[in-house]
Structures are given as structure tokens and as C-alpha cells.
Design a protein around this motif. Sequence first.
Motif, PDB file in Angstrom:
ATOM      1  N   GLU A 116      49.508  23.787  51.333  1.00  0.00           N
ATOM      2  CA  GLU A 116      50.518  24.840  51.286  1.00  0.00           C
ATOM      3  C   GLU A 116      51.102  24.953  49.883  1.00  0.00           C
ATOM      4  OE1 GLU A 116      54.014  25.777  54.313  1.00  0.00           O
ATOM      5  OE2 GLU A 116      54.674  24.314  52.816  1.00  0.00           O
ATOM      6  N   THR A 117      51.187  26.176  49.382  1.00  0.00           N
ATOM      7  CA  THR A 117      51.893  26.466  48.132  1.00  0.00           C
ATOM      8  C   THR A 117      52.865  27.608  48.400  1.00  0.00           C
ATOM      9  OG1 THR A 117      50.167  28.015  47.422  1.00  0.00           O
ATOM     10  CG2 THR A 117      49.964  25.729  46.687  1.00  0.00           C
ATOM     11  N   SER A 118      53.765  27.833  47.486  1.00  0.00           N
ATOM     12  CA  SER A 118      54.763  28.893  47.685  1.00  0.00           C
ATOM     13  C   SER A 118      55.259  29.416  46.357  1.00  0.00           C
ATOM     14  CB  SER A 118      55.940  28.380  48.520  1.00  0.00           C
ATOM     15  OG  SER A 118      56.611  27.331  47.838  1.00  0.00           O
ATOM     16  N   THR A 119      55.758  30.635  46.380  1.00  0.00           N
ATOM     17  CA  THR A 119      56.455  31.223  45.236  1.00  0.00           C
ATOM     18  C   THR A 119      57.883  31.544  45.670  1.00  0.00           C
ATOM     19  OG1 THR A 119      55.702  33.447  45.855  1.00  0.00           O
ATOM     20  CG2 THR A 119      54.344  32.214  44.287  1.00  0.00           C
ATOM     21  N   GLU A 120      58.820  31.327  44.754  1.00  0.00           N
ATOM     22  CA  GLU A 120      60.233  31.514  45.100  1.00  0.00           C
ATOM     23  C   GLU A 120      60.915  32.359  44.037  1.00  0.00           C
ATOM     24  OE1 GLU A 120      62.819  28.228  46.833  1.00  0.00           O
ATOM     25  OE2 GLU A 120      63.654  28.375  44.807  1.00  0.00           O
ATOM     26  N   LYS A 129      76.643  32.024  46.493  1.00  0.00           N
ATOM     27  CA  LYS A 129      75.393  31.292  46.699  1.00  0.00           C
ATOM     28  C   LYS A 129      74.199  32.215  46.450  1.00  0.00           C
ATOM     29  CE  LYS A 129      77.483  28.358  50.268  1.00  0.00           C
ATOM     30  NZ  LYS A 129      77.410  27.944  51.683  1.00  0.00           N
ATOM     31  N   ASP A 130      73.115  31.621  45.912  1.00  0.00           N
ATOM     32  CA  ASP A 130      71.907  32.394  45.647  1.00  0.00           C
ATOM     33  C   ASP A 130      71.170  32.719  46.942  1.00  0.00           C
ATOM     34  OD1 ASP A 130      72.362  32.331  42.943  1.00  0.00           O
ATOM     35  OD2 ASP A 130      71.112  30.557  42.595  1.00  0.00           O
ATOM     36  N   ILE A 131      70.638  33.933  47.001  1.00  0.00           N
ATOM     37  CA  ILE A 131      69.767  34.330  48.105  1.00  0.00           C
ATOM     38  C   ILE A 131      68.332  34.253  47.602  1.00  0.00           C
ATOM     39  CG2 ILE A 131      69.125  36.163  49.707  1.00  0.00           C
ATOM     40  CD1 ILE A 131      71.982  37.167  49.550  1.00  0.00           C
ATOM     41  N   LYS A 132      67.510  33.438  48.250  1.00  0.00           N
ATOM     42  CA  LYS A 132      66.154  33.172  47.817  1.00  0.00           C
ATOM     43  C   LYS A 132      65.148  33.847  48.740  1.00  0.00           C
ATOM     44  CE  LYS A 132      67.241  29.992  44.600  1.00  0.00           C
ATOM     45  NZ  LYS A 132      66.855  30.055  43.196  1.00  0.00           N
ATOM     46  N   ARG A 133      64.018  34.256  48.131  1.00  0.00           N
ATOM     47  CA  ARG A 133      62.899  34.761  48.912  1.00  0.00           C
ATOM     48  C   ARG A 133      61.682  33.898  48.585  1.00  0.00           C
ATOM     49  NH1 ARG A 133      61.965  40.888  48.396  1.00  0.00           N
ATOM     50  NH2 ARG A 133      61.386  40.322  46.249  1.00  0.00           N
ATOM     51  N   VAL A 134      61.107  33.312  49.626  1.00  0.00           N
ATOM     52  CA  VAL A 134      59.983  32.386  49.472  1.00  0.00           C
ATOM     53  C   VAL A 134      58.780  32.953  50.209  1.00  0.00           C
ATOM     54  CG1 VAL A 134      59.146  30.027  49.779  1.00  0.00           C
ATOM     55  CG2 VAL A 134      61.577  30.450  49.389  1.00  0.00           C
ATOM     56  N   LYS A 135      57.632  32.992  49.529  1.00  0.00           N
ATOM     57  CA  LYS A 135      56.389  33.445  50.133  1.00  0.00           C
ATOM     58  C   LYS A 135      55.402  32.288  50.128  1.00  0.00           C
ATOM     59  CE  LYS A 135      53.400  37.486  50.349  1.00  0.00           C
ATOM     60  NZ  LYS A 135      53.167  38.855  49.817  1.00  0.00           N
ATOM     61  N   TYR A 136      54.797  32.038  51.294  1.00  0.00           N
ATOM     62  CA  TYR A 136      53.920  30.886  51.461  1.00  0.00           C
ATOM     63  C   TYR A 136      52.448  31.305  51.442  1.00  0.00           C
ATOM     64  CZ  TYR A 136      58.114  28.329  52.801  1.00  0.00           C
ATOM     65  OH  TYR A 136      59.354  27.740  52.799  1.00  0.00           O
ATOM     66  N   TYR A 137      51.620  30.419  50.891  1.00  0.00           N
ATOM     67  CA  TYR A 137      50.176  30.626  50.831  1.00  0.00           C
ATOM     68  C   TYR A 137      49.486  29.338  51.294  1.00  0.00           C
ATOM     69  CZ  TYR A 137      51.580  34.474  47.767  1.00  0.00           C
ATOM     70  OH  TYR A 137      52.178  35.596  47.246  1.00  0.00           O
ATOM     71  N   TYR A 138      48.302  29.514  51.868  1.00  0.00           N
ATOM     72  CA  TYR A 138      47.564  28.362  52.391  1.00  0.00           C
ATOM     73  C   TYR A 138      46.108  28.432  51.941  1.00  0.00           C
ATOM     74  CZ  TYR A 138      51.663  27.871  55.349  1.00  0.00           C
ATOM     75  OH  TYR A 138      52.956  27.729  55.779  1.00  0.00           O
ATOM     76  N   VAL A 139      45.623  27.315  51.421  1.00  0.00           N
ATOM     77  CA  VAL A 139      44.237  27.216  50.952  1.00  0.00           C
ATOM     78  C   VAL A 139      43.588  26.022  51.650  1.00  0.00           C
ATOM     79  CG1 VAL A 139      42.717  26.880  48.975  1.00  0.00           C
ATOM     80  CG2 VAL A 139      44.797  28.227  48.716  1.00  0.00           C
ATOM     81  N   LYS A 140      42.394  26.244  52.176  1.00  0.00           N
ATOM     82  CA  LYS A 140      41.662  25.173  52.847  1.00  0.00           C
ATOM     83  C   LYS A 140      40.492  24.740  51.968  1.00  0.00           C
ATOM     84  CE  LYS A 140      39.576  26.315  56.637  1.00  0.00           C
ATOM     85  NZ  LYS A 140      39.379  26.698  58.040  1.00  0.00           N
ATOM     86  N   SER A 141      40.440  23.449  51.648  1.00  0.00           N
ATOM     87  CA  SER A 141      39.391  22.938  50.769  1.00  0.00           C
ATOM     88  C   SER A 141      39.238  21.444  51.000  1.00  0.00           C
ATOM     89  CB  SER A 141      39.724  23.236  49.299  1.00  0.00           C
ATOM     90  OG  SER A 141      40.958  22.640  48.949  1.00  0.00           O
ATOM     91  N   TRP A 142      38.309  20.845  50.237  1.00  0.00           N
ATOM     92  CA  TRP A 142      38.050  19.412  50.370  1.00  0.00           C
ATOM     93  C   TRP A 142      38.977  18.617  49.450  1.00  0.00           C
ATOM     94  CZ3 TRP A 142      35.216  17.733  54.259  1.00  0.00           C
ATOM     95  CH2 TRP A 142      34.261  18.584  54.827  1.00  0.00           C
ATOM     96  N   HIS A 143      39.527  17.532  49.992  1.00  0.00           N
ATOM     97  CA  HIS A 143      40.435  16.673  49.231  1.00  0.00           C
ATOM     98  C   HIS A 143      40.033  15.217  49.438  1.00  0.00           C
ATOM     99  CE1 HIS A 143      43.438  19.885  48.367  1.00  0.00           C
ATOM    100  NE2 HIS A 143      43.006  20.377  49.503  1.00  0.00           N
ATOM    101  N   SER A 144      40.394  14.396  48.448  1.00  0.00           N
ATOM    102  CA  SER A 144      40.120  12.964  48.552  1.00  0.00           C
ATOM    103  C   SER A 144      41.178  12.228  49.365  1.00  0.00           C
ATOM    104  CB  SER A 144      40.037  12.346  47.150  1.00  0.00           C
ATOM    105  OG  SER A 144      41.267  12.516  46.463  1.00  0.00           O
TER     106      SER A 144
END
Length: 430
Positions: A116-120, A129-144
Motif C-alpha cells: 500500500e502507498t498513498s498520496t496526501e 486544524k488541517d483538512i487532509k485528503r489521502v488517496k491510496y494505491y495498491y501494487v501486487k508484486s514479489w517481495h523478499s
Amino acid sequence: MRVGRTVVYQESHCGKMCKTVMAMVLVVSFFVGVPIYGFLKELERRDMTEAFVEAAQVVEPLASDRNPLFSNNEKLVHFHSKNLRPASVLADADFGLQFNNAWQVQRQVEYCQWQETSTEETIGRSNGKDIKRVKYYYVKSWHSHRIPSLLFNQPAAHHNPMRNPFPARDWNVKGGQVGDYYVDEALVKRMKPFTLKQFSKEQFPRVSFVNSNAYEQHFTYTKDGYFYGSYQKSNFERVAKLFGEYLEGSLLDFQIGDLFNICEAGDIRVRFYTVEPTEMSVLAQQSNEAGHLQEYIAHNQYKVGLLYAGKHTSDELITLEKNAQWWLVFGSRLLLLFWALMVTLVVPPLQKSSVTNRLLTSVFLAGFVLSSFWLMLWGSTFIASLTFAGCMFGLYTLCAPAFVLYSAQRRTNSHQPANVPGPSEKQATS
């Protein structure tokens, strides 16, 4: 890649403080750790170089791998041999494999996992207080390594099974014969290089593999050296996944990327790397007349023991080892250059400098730190002294004007009255 949800939230003071503290810890660790790491690599390089210079002067070349001589006891000897006999046979019972001529074996495991990665971004403020917008991304791959998905924004749709039936593992024999000489375990662990183990159709031990734990776990052997194990979901897991996707709103979230899967989360693939040479060159210390070999300890306490596949002279063995270590040193120097670039981005007087000036300052700063290491470790050599003086001059030339200008601006701002209206304010008043 899959695009996840977009979440808008109001950042709490506690959350903001936690992020600030974590950022400060990471920043301090980076700016302190990188120079320390660079110094340690340069120190290792110096010790290795000095030890190899000593080794080249005292090495005793042997005519053959036979009949160890009493006169060579405690001497550093060099020879090559085609008569290699490991003391035992290495085996992986989980896969039903035997490596008859191997001195070392590595079982390397890779896991198909979602990441999972995201941009904010800040889109406004409310009640201080700050109002944040977060968008999530998902990548499937091989990991050790495995990646826990429980804290993902959409954990059900991007679930990572944590199964690990056959973890990564290393084996080595306790010793073995190289001609009439015997190498101990410390030297065995220094043998190089590792090569990928692949089985032809005739070589593959099908009978023992079919009776292994890996076969029961649905692993199959592929032609590229991989043992591939596909993840088998139980009916309970399927129902639980559908229920979780329904709760998080991702049950009907179909995307084009779903059609191009390289693997399924939970799949595992395994490869084996071995050291099983047919000929070996040795540079080690003979400890007794029986031909027992061990690591040679130089005057600076650096241990020398080189065993490479193939036929090599002692000088070639030393060059191979130095080249292998050189890339680690080169990587630490590149990291030091990146560290210097980050310094120019956080030091206030340099923040307003041009891109060209910052890049040049980074080069001079990295060179200054590196040459300082050289002066401490090697003494006042010509290259170290010249690099140190040149980088100091470059830093002074580039940084002195920026620091002078910054100091002048600070003094001007500090002496300017805080409540004196500017020209635009005077015009508005009139």
C-alpha cells in the motif's frame, strides 16, 4: 496497480505531533547515520587494503595441492585444486533435494504480496486544524519479506496471507578436503561465488520431491529454477474475504488491472543458490603439518581467507575480493553525496541558492567529509590533502556569500519596526 479509496479527514493535534516526532527521529537518524556508515566502510576498506598488502608480501605459493610441508606451518599459502570433497552432503528435506557437491546452499524465498502507498495533500483548515485528503494505491508484486495487510485502508480487498511454510535458510558443510588440505567452517563460509541451482529433466529428483513437504504444499518445479507454490484458499477464507469486502465497500470494486495479475497474494516461489565448484583457488594460513587451513590474521587484526571457484593467482584472488568490497564503498559514497544534497535543502542560508549552486555545494560537501575520513584513516596523503583543500575552497567560495546575505537579511528584519505600516497600508489609510 489498483486505485484505492480517497479519504478526507481532519488532522488532530496529537496526530500532527506524532508525525512531527517521527519525522524528526528519521531526519536525525539519517543525518547522523549516513556519515557514520560511510566512515565504517572507509575504515573497512583501509583495513582490507593494508591486510592484502601484507598478505602479498608473505604468501607462499605452492606447486600442488598435495603433501603439506611442516615448513609451511603458520604461513599464508596459495594453491589451486580440482580435488574437492565436502565433509558431508547438504540436503533440504522440505523439498526432497540433495546437493552432493555443494559447500554452501542458500534457500531464497519470495512472497507475492500487496503493498500500500498513498498520496496526501492539505485541502483546507477548520477550527485551526488541517483538512487532509489521502488517496491510496495498491501494487501486487514479489517481495523478499511478508507485508502485514491488517492496517491497510482496504485490508479485505488486498489481503496478504502470512503463510511461510519454508522460510529462507542457509546451509554449509563444517569443512572439507581441498586436495590434501582441510578447510575449516570459517573458510567454507568465505567460498564464492553462489550460482543458481537449476535441474534438468534428467537431474530432477522427482521421486524424493513427490514425497516431500513442499509437494504436499502444492509446490511445483518450473524450468527457470523456481519452485512455485500457489496459495490454496479454504472455503472459510473465501467467505470471510467476501464479507470483509462487503463491510469496507470494495465487494464490487473491479478494475482493469485485475485482469493482468502476475501472481496471487499468498503465492510463494523458492530458488536455491549453491557453491559447488569443480576447481578452487585458495589463499589461507596452514596451521599444522596435516594441512589444516584457517584464516590468516594480519597485524591490523583483519582476517584474510579467500576461496574462489576457478584457477586464480594470489594477486587475482586479492583483486576479486577488493572489487567485491569496492561496490559497497562506492554505494556508501553515493549515499554520502545524497546526504550532502539533503543538507543543502535544510540549511536556511542555502535554501534560496540556485539549483546549480546547491548541486556544486553538495559535491564539495561530500568531498570534504570523505577527504576528512581519508585524512583520519590514511594520514596526509597527496590525494586526501588535495581533495580536502579543494573542497574547502569550493565550499567557502559557494557558501560564504549565501551565509553573509542570510545574516544581513536577518539583521535587517530584526531592526525593522514591527508596527510600521507599509506603503500599501498607508495608501489604504489615506
